[in-house]
Scaffold this active site. Structure first.
Site, PDB file in Angstrom:
ATOM      1  N   LYS A  12       7.331  37.951  95.317  1.00  0.00           N
ATOM      2  CA  LYS A  12       6.061  37.198  95.293  1.00  0.00           C
ATOM      3  C   LYS A  12       5.123  37.758  96.367  1.00  0.00           C
ATOM      4  CE  LYS A  12       8.531  33.414  93.181  1.00  0.00           C
ATOM      5  NZ  LYS A  12       8.639  31.995  92.906  1.00  0.00           N
ATOM      6  N   HIS A  95       4.768  35.255  84.479  1.00  0.00           N
ATOM      7  CA  HIS A  95       5.437  34.377  85.445  1.00  0.00           C
ATOM      8  C   HIS A  95       4.721  33.030  85.509  1.00  0.00           C
ATOM      9  CE1 HIS A  95       6.954  32.758  89.208  1.00  0.00           C
ATOM     10  NE2 HIS A  95       7.987  33.568  89.037  1.00  0.00           N
ATOM     11  N   GLU A  97       3.850  31.261  87.877  1.00  0.00           N
ATOM     12  CA  GLU A  97       2.762  31.174  88.862  1.00  0.00           C
ATOM     13  C   GLU A  97       1.493  31.835  88.325  1.00  0.00           C
ATOM     14  OE1 GLU A  97       5.171  32.647  92.067  1.00  0.00           O
ATOM     15  OE2 GLU A  97       6.328  30.795  91.903  1.00  0.00           O
ATOM     16  N   GLU A 166      12.708  30.673  83.315  1.00  0.00           N
ATOM     17  CA  GLU A 166      12.471  30.083  84.628  1.00  0.00           C
ATOM     18  C   GLU A 166      11.871  28.687  84.461  1.00  0.00           C
ATOM     19  OE1 GLU A 166      12.296  33.293  87.849  1.00  0.00           O
ATOM     20  OE2 GLU A 166      10.261  33.043  87.121  1.00  0.00           O
ATOM     21  N   GLY A 172      11.435  27.479  93.466  1.00  0.00           N
ATOM     22  CA  GLY A 172      11.060  27.200  94.850  1.00  0.00           C
ATOM     23  C   GLY A 172      11.329  25.779  95.288  1.00  0.00           C
ATOM     24  N   SER A 212      15.527  28.878  92.015  1.00  0.00           N
ATOM     25  CA  SER A 212      16.449  28.503  93.096  1.00  0.00           C
ATOM     26  C   SER A 212      17.840  29.096  92.899  1.00  0.00           C
ATOM     27  CB  SER A 212      16.499  26.979  93.254  1.00  0.00           C
ATOM     28  OG  SER A 212      15.212  26.463  93.548  1.00  0.00           O
TER      29      SER A 212
HETATM   30  P1  13P Z   1      12.938  30.877  93.609  1.00  0.00           P
HETATM   31  O1  13P Z   1      14.229  31.665  93.456  1.00  0.00           O
HETATM   32  O2  13P Z   1      12.336  30.993  94.974  1.00  0.00           O
HETATM   33  O3  13P Z   1      13.067  29.499  93.089  1.00  0.00           O
HETATM   34  O4  13P Z   1      11.863  31.631  92.642  1.00  0.00           O
HETATM   35  C1  13P Z   1      12.212  31.904  91.332  1.00  0.00           C
HETATM   36  C2  13P Z   1      11.154  32.741  90.740  1.00  0.00           C
HETATM   37  O5  13P Z   1      10.057  32.285  90.475  1.00  0.00           O
HETATM   38  C3  13P Z   1      11.480  34.149  90.469  1.00  0.00           C
HETATM   39  O6  13P Z   1      10.496  34.760  89.696  1.00  0.00           O
END
Ligand code: 13P
Length: 254
Positions: A12, A95, A97, A166, A172, A212
């Site tokens: 990220k 993704h 995000e 995901e 997160g 996570s």
């Molecule tokens: P986390 O492992 O920090 O939850 O993030 C997952 C993620 O978005 C990977 O692309």
């Protein structure tokens, strides 16, 4: 058909140039000797060239976190797939995000996917439902919508195509999906792939779990029959935890 699991680290927007370089150097050593799985890191865009330099000649691939479909032009701030081709092996597309923080639409994810495939890189197509969508029983509909929109212009998938499941509520948050939820949902995704393409294509696709994932839960997640690897966020930022995750996945795969 045997699928090679793939464990990728999505850094990220974390790590400055020096800590990024230190992590790359540490991973070059600590991941050496791990076999039976594919491994990749996806650093922030300005460190992609450093990653390609440090990891050249290793089994660790380099990925980008995002891409723009036009090859060049007046698109301030964007990085084109054409600019990444030849340097990166993988590109994360869609993704959550990108979708939820930056408003990327299903259709835009599809254009990115198409461009990445056309240029010979391996997309990691990320899909996943929000917490309220799961609570309302809409997970399957959401995944189907995201997948079918992304595949709108695609006739066939290359062998080993990667989907990253995901669940947004697990990213997160420290709230990992149980291995059972990960398995059931990844199996549903494989079913959608079989309907859209064919059974052999669906069987060859690699479906990662992300949200996570860490050194403690990696083995139980990758141990599920339809979970073919992990897309790791926070736990990919330290060499020790990412290495343990890769080791755990390799042990399950062997
Ligand atoms: P986390 O492992 O920090 O939850 O993030 C997952 C993620 O978005 C990977 O692309």
């Amino acid at each position: 058909m045997a699928r090679t699991p793939i464990v990728a680290g999505n850094w990220k927007m974390h790590l400055g140039r020096t800590p990024a370089h230190e992590l790359l150097t540490a991973l070059r050593d600590s991941l050496a000797g791990i076999e039976g799985i594919d491994m990749a890191v996806c650093p922030p865009a300005p460190w992609i060239a450093d990653a390609a330099d440090v990891l050249r000649g290793t089994r660790i691939g380099v990925g980008a976190q995002n891409v723009y479909w036009e090859p060049h032009g007046a698109f301030t701030g964007e990085v084109s797939a054409a600019m990444l081709a030849g340097t990166v092996d993988y590109v994360i597309v869609g993704h959550s995000e990108r979708r939820h923080v930056f408003g990327e639409t299903d259709e835009q994810s599809g254009r990115k996917l198409r461009t990445v495939l056309d240029l010979g890189m391996q997309p990691m197509l990320a899909v996943g439902e929000l917490r309220e969508e799961r609570e309302d029983g809409r997970t399957n509909d959401v995944l189907r919508r995201q997948l079918l929109a992304a595949f709108a212009d695609i006739e066939r998938l290359p062998e080993g195509f990667i989907v990253a499941y995901e669940p947004v509520w697990a990213i997160g948050t420290g709230l990992t999906a149980t291995p059972e939820i990960a398995q059931l949902t990844c199996a549903d995704i494989r079913g959608i792939l079989a309907e859209r393409f064919d059974a052999a294509t669906a069987e060859s696709c690699r479906i990662q779990y992300g949200g996570s994932a860490n050194a403690e839960n990696a083995a139980s997640l990758v141990g599920q029959p339809d979970v073919d690897g992990l897309l790791v966020g926070g736990a990919a930022l330290q060499a020790e935890s990412f290495t343990k995750i890769c080791q755990a996945a390799a042990a399950v795969a062997s």
